[in-house]
Design a protein around this motif. Structure first.
Motif, PDB file in Angstrom:
ATOM      1  N   LEU A  99       0.847  -1.195   0.000  1.00  0.00           N
ATOM      2  CA  LEU A  99       0.000   0.000   0.000  1.00  0.00           C
ATOM      3  C   LEU A  99       0.883   1.246   0.000  1.00  0.00           C
ATOM      4  N   PRO A 100       1.273   1.715  -1.186  1.00  0.00           N
ATOM      5  CA  PRO A 100       2.187   2.861  -1.275  1.00  0.00           C
ATOM      6  C   PRO A 100       1.484   4.215  -1.348  1.00  0.00           C
ATOM      7  N   GLY A 101       0.162   4.226  -1.170  1.00  0.00           N
ATOM      8  CA  GLY A 101      -0.577   5.474  -1.320  1.00  0.00           C
ATOM      9  C   GLY A 101      -0.912   5.755  -2.777  1.00  0.00           C
ATOM     10  N   PRO A 102      -1.634   6.842  -3.039  1.00  0.00           N
ATOM     11  CA  PRO A 102      -1.979   7.196  -4.413  1.00  0.00           C
ATOM     12  C   PRO A 102      -0.733   7.522  -5.227  1.00  0.00           C
ATOM     13  N   SER A 103      -0.837   7.304  -6.526  1.00  0.00           N
ATOM     14  CA  SER A 103       0.277   7.594  -7.441  1.00  0.00           C
ATOM     15  C   SER A 103      -0.135   8.765  -8.323  1.00  0.00           C
ATOM     16  N   LEU A 104       0.276   9.969  -7.929  1.00  0.00           N
ATOM     17  CA  LEU A 104      -0.133  11.182  -8.635  1.00  0.00           C
ATOM     18  C   LEU A 104       1.015  11.733  -9.473  1.00  0.00           C
ATOM     19  N   THR A 105       0.731  12.014 -10.725  1.00  0.00           N
ATOM     20  CA  THR A 105       1.712  12.616 -11.627  1.00  0.00           C
ATOM     21  C   THR A 105       1.028  13.693 -12.455  1.00  0.00           C
ATOM     22  N   PRO A 106       1.791  14.669 -12.963  1.00  0.00           N
ATOM     23  CA  PRO A 106       1.198  15.704 -13.820  1.00  0.00           C
ATOM     24  C   PRO A 106       0.568  15.082 -15.063  1.00  0.00           C
ATOM     25  N   ARG A 107      -0.539  15.655 -15.513  1.00  0.00           N
ATOM     26  CA  ARG A 107      -1.213  15.158 -16.712  1.00  0.00           C
ATOM     27  C   ARG A 107      -0.941  16.109 -17.863  1.00  0.00           C
ATOM     28  N   HIS A 108      -0.202  15.612 -18.831  1.00  0.00           N
ATOM     29  CA  HIS A 108       0.247  16.463 -19.920  1.00  0.00           C
ATOM     30  C   HIS A 108      -0.891  16.852 -20.870  1.00  0.00           C
ATOM     31  N   ASP A 109      -2.020  16.137 -20.774  1.00  0.00           N
ATOM     32  CA  ASP A 109      -3.143  16.453 -21.654  1.00  0.00           C
ATOM     33  C   ASP A 109      -4.191  17.328 -20.967  1.00  0.00           C
ATOM     34  N   TYR A 114     -14.114  19.892 -19.114  1.00  0.00           N
ATOM     35  CA  TYR A 114     -12.987  19.133 -18.580  1.00  0.00           C
ATOM     36  C   TYR A 114     -12.011  20.134 -17.987  1.00  0.00           C
ATOM     37  N   VAL A 115     -11.521  19.887 -16.788  1.00  0.00           N
ATOM     38  CA  VAL A 115     -10.597  20.818 -16.140  1.00  0.00           C
ATOM     39  C   VAL A 115      -9.339  20.073 -15.696  1.00  0.00           C
ATOM     40  N   PRO A 116      -8.245  20.806 -15.436  1.00  0.00           N
ATOM     41  CA  PRO A 116      -7.031  20.171 -14.902  1.00  0.00           C
ATOM     42  C   PRO A 116      -7.231  19.856 -13.422  1.00  0.00           C
ATOM     43  N   GLN A 117      -7.777  18.682 -13.139  1.00  0.00           N
ATOM     44  CA  GLN A 117      -8.272  18.379 -11.795  1.00  0.00           C
ATOM     45  C   GLN A 117      -7.207  18.491 -10.715  1.00  0.00           C
ATOM     46  N   LEU A 118      -6.017  17.971 -10.950  1.00  0.00           N
ATOM     47  CA  LEU A 118      -4.988  18.025  -9.911  1.00  0.00           C
ATOM     48  C   LEU A 118      -4.641  19.467  -9.558  1.00  0.00           C
ATOM     49  N   GLU A 119      -4.544  20.322 -10.562  1.00  0.00           N
ATOM     50  CA  GLU A 119      -4.222  21.720 -10.315  1.00  0.00           C
ATOM     51  C   GLU A 119      -5.378  22.431  -9.613  1.00  0.00           C
ATOM     52  N   ILE A 120      -6.609  22.094  -9.998  1.00  0.00           N
ATOM     53  CA  ILE A 120      -7.785  22.674  -9.349  1.00  0.00           C
ATOM     54  C   ILE A 120      -7.820  22.290  -7.873  1.00  0.00           C
ATOM     55  N   LEU A 121      -7.602  21.018  -7.578  1.00  0.00           N
ATOM     56  CA  LEU A 121      -7.699  20.528  -6.205  1.00  0.00           C
ATOM     57  C   LEU A 121      -6.669  21.180  -5.279  1.00  0.00           C
ATOM     58  N   GLN A 122      -5.571  21.621  -5.822  1.00  0.00           N
ATOM     59  CA  GLN A 122      -4.559  22.302  -4.999  1.00  0.00           C
ATOM     60  C   GLN A 122      -4.973  23.721  -4.645  1.00  0.00           C
ATOM     61  N   ARG A 123      -6.103  24.185  -5.192  1.00  0.00           N
ATOM     62  CA  ARG A 123      -6.522  25.571  -5.004  1.00  0.00           C
ATOM     63  C   ARG A 123      -7.921  25.717  -4.421  1.00  0.00           C
ATOM     64  N   VAL A 124      -8.578  24.618  -4.034  1.00  0.00           N
ATOM     65  CA  VAL A 124      -9.969  24.722  -3.572  1.00  0.00           C
ATOM     66  C   VAL A 124     -10.086  24.405  -2.091  1.00  0.00           C
ATOM     67  N   ASP A 125     -11.255  24.742  -1.539  1.00  0.00           N
ATOM     68  CA  ASP A 125     -11.511  24.535  -0.114  1.00  0.00           C
ATOM     69  C   ASP A 125     -12.413  23.342   0.162  1.00  0.00           C
ATOM     70  N   ALA A 126     -13.125  22.861  -0.859  1.00  0.00           N
ATOM     71  CA  ALA A 126     -14.000  21.693  -0.699  1.00  0.00           C
ATOM     72  C   ALA A 126     -14.268  21.088  -2.070  1.00  0.00           C
ATOM     73  N   PHE A 127     -14.642  19.817  -2.057  1.00  0.00           N
ATOM     74  CA  PHE A 127     -14.866  19.077  -3.301  1.00  0.00           C
ATOM     75  C   PHE A 127     -16.165  18.303  -3.173  1.00  0.00           C
ATOM     76  N   ILE A 128     -17.101  18.530  -4.085  1.00  0.00           N
ATOM     77  CA  ILE A 128     -18.334  17.746  -4.171  1.00  0.00           C
ATOM     78  C   ILE A 128     -18.105  16.685  -5.234  1.00  0.00           C
ATOM     79  N   THR A 129     -18.189  15.413  -4.852  1.00  0.00           N
ATOM     80  CA  THR A 129     -17.729  14.338  -5.717  1.00  0.00           C
ATOM     81  C   THR A 129     -18.595  13.095  -5.604  1.00  0.00           C
ATOM     82  N   HIS A 130     -18.511  12.233  -6.621  1.00  0.00           N
ATOM     83  CA  HIS A 130     -19.196  10.945  -6.625  1.00  0.00           C
ATOM     84  C   HIS A 130     -18.467   9.917  -5.766  1.00  0.00           C
TER      85      HIS A 130
END
Length: 403
Positions: A210-220, A292-308
């Motif tokens: 269990l190494p945790g999530p594997s997050l990398t920049p998304r070039h697209d 479609y948005v750059p989700q990783l970049e958005i998440l670094q700038r928000v205060d809450a997330f409404i998600t499925h």
């Protein structure tokens, strides 16, 4: 140098967590041959892996009569894995790599028993790649038929048994118990979360990594006007219901009604194929809407997330210490949402009783009570400390170290 075969399904939530791991393996001199569908070619090739494509039936859900959001019994998922994944794709995978040699292979957990078949036919060790929580308890297959309305469970059981027998005869392998179709086979199981976040982690033996999530920049990732996020309001909330079930226009209307007069900037990712023109007049001024948005970049700038509460989106938010309002729709999402609430990092809302008032109240609670942010950070700390894709790659390379 090891030669590795990686077999995945065409899903954002299953492919994205593997990108960092594959690149790390390649950067360390390993050779990776990655099998998925054509839509993921560019993303995989950017890791340095060799990409090969297999075909997927675009009408699969219709032909199998399977809708993830409407599934009412575990047998429906078992049937989908057998007839929708194992039966059509195992022979194609074997054909794509025939007469080649690999040191080991990694397969996505959605292949289930198919991973065991591939392991036996390829004659090499297998690693199971798991992008959801591990099922630590057997599937409940003996539920009362009365609880499932007009679903003919007896006929479904008969069909599942027949499919199992047909596949086993094709490959001359032992027929597993129906509840073992979901079983995670392999010498090791790579689970993209932390032991802290995983429920009942004490039930996972040492074969689980269990190494945790594997997050990398998304070039697209698309461009986004980040300068607008706090130009009018101090707080920002992000709304996204994933990439598979995101066309519910009525849900978006409910969000507009719930949040139209709240001094918060909202970012809504509605999906590339969602038509919001019919409700264009309802969109409040405090909403930025993109397909479609750059989700990783958005998440670094928000205060809450409404998600499925998809595992991928949930993990990405918590990695950046973002508390959640979860509205699970299908599959393992209720389990993920429950875990988030258990650990105090968010609020779980039932999709079937959702109201504008309830949604508004939940978001305001998450935004205003510091405890949610604190608990989200605790989960995020566990993710970052677990090591991510570098730790995952190191563990795999140590398992198959070639002298």
């Amino acid at each position: 140098m090891a030669r590795i075969l990686y077999v995945n399904i065409p899903s954002e939530g299953h492919v994205n967590p593997t990108i960092g791991l594959v690149k790390e393996l390649v950067d360390n001199g390993e050779e990776v041959v990655y099998l998925c569908t054509e839509g993921y070619r560019k993303r995989i090739q950017q890791t340095g892996a060799e990409f090969r494509t297999y075909q997927v039936n675009e009408n699969l859900f219709d032909e199998l009569g399977f809708t993830p959001t409407e599934a009412r019994h575990p047998l429906q998922f078992v049937d989908f894995i057998l007839r929708g994944i194992i039966e059509p794709h195992v022979p194609e995978i074997l054909r794509l790599v025939q007469n080649e040699s690999f040191d080991y292979f990694i397969y996505d957990s959605m292949f289930g028993w198919g991973g065991s078949i591939l392991e036996e036919k390829l004659g090499i060790p297998a690693i199971c790649s798991i992008t959801h929580f591990v099922f630590t308890e057997p599937l409940e297959l003996e539920e009362s038929a009365d609880a499932h309305g007009d679903l003919d469970i007896e006929a479904l059981h008969k069909q599942t048994t027949s499919t199992l027998e047909r596949i086993a005869n094709t490959y001359q392998v032992t027929i597993p118990a129906i509840e073992d179709v979901f079983f995670h086979h392999g010498v090791s199981k790579l689970v993209f979360t932390s032991r802290y976040f995983h429920p009942d982690a004490d039930k996972l033996d040492d074969s689980f990594i269990l190494p945790g999530p594997s997050l990398t920049p998304r070039h697209d990732a698309p461009e986004f006007p980040f300068e607008l996020l706090r130009s009018r309001y101090e707080q920002v909330a992000y709304i996204s219901m994933g990439t598979i079930v995101n066309k519910d226009v009525e849900f978006y209307k409910l969000c507009f009604e719930a949040f139209q007069d709240i001094p918060v900037q909202f970012v809504l990712s509605c999906g590339k194929e969602t038509d919001l023109d019919p409700i264009g007049d309802c969109i409040p001024s405090n909403f930025i809407i993109e397909p479609y948005v750059p989700q990783l970049e958005i998440l670094q700038r928000v205060d809450a997330f409404i998600t499925h509460a998809g595992m991928n989106s949930t993990s990405e938010a918590l990695y950046y210490d973002v508390p959640l309002v979860t509205i699970p729709l299908t599959s393992d999402q209720p389990i993920v949402a429950k875990r988030v609430e258990e650990l105090g990092a968010g609020i779980y809302l039932d999709k079937n009783s959702l109201t504008p008032e309830g949604l508004r109240s939940a978001l305001l609670q998450v935004l205003q009570e510091e405890s949610y942010k604190k608990q989200a950070k605790q989960i995020g700390d566990s993710f970052r400390e677990a090591g991510g894709y570098k730790e995952a790659a190191n563990r795999l390379m140590s398992l198959f170290l070639k002298v």
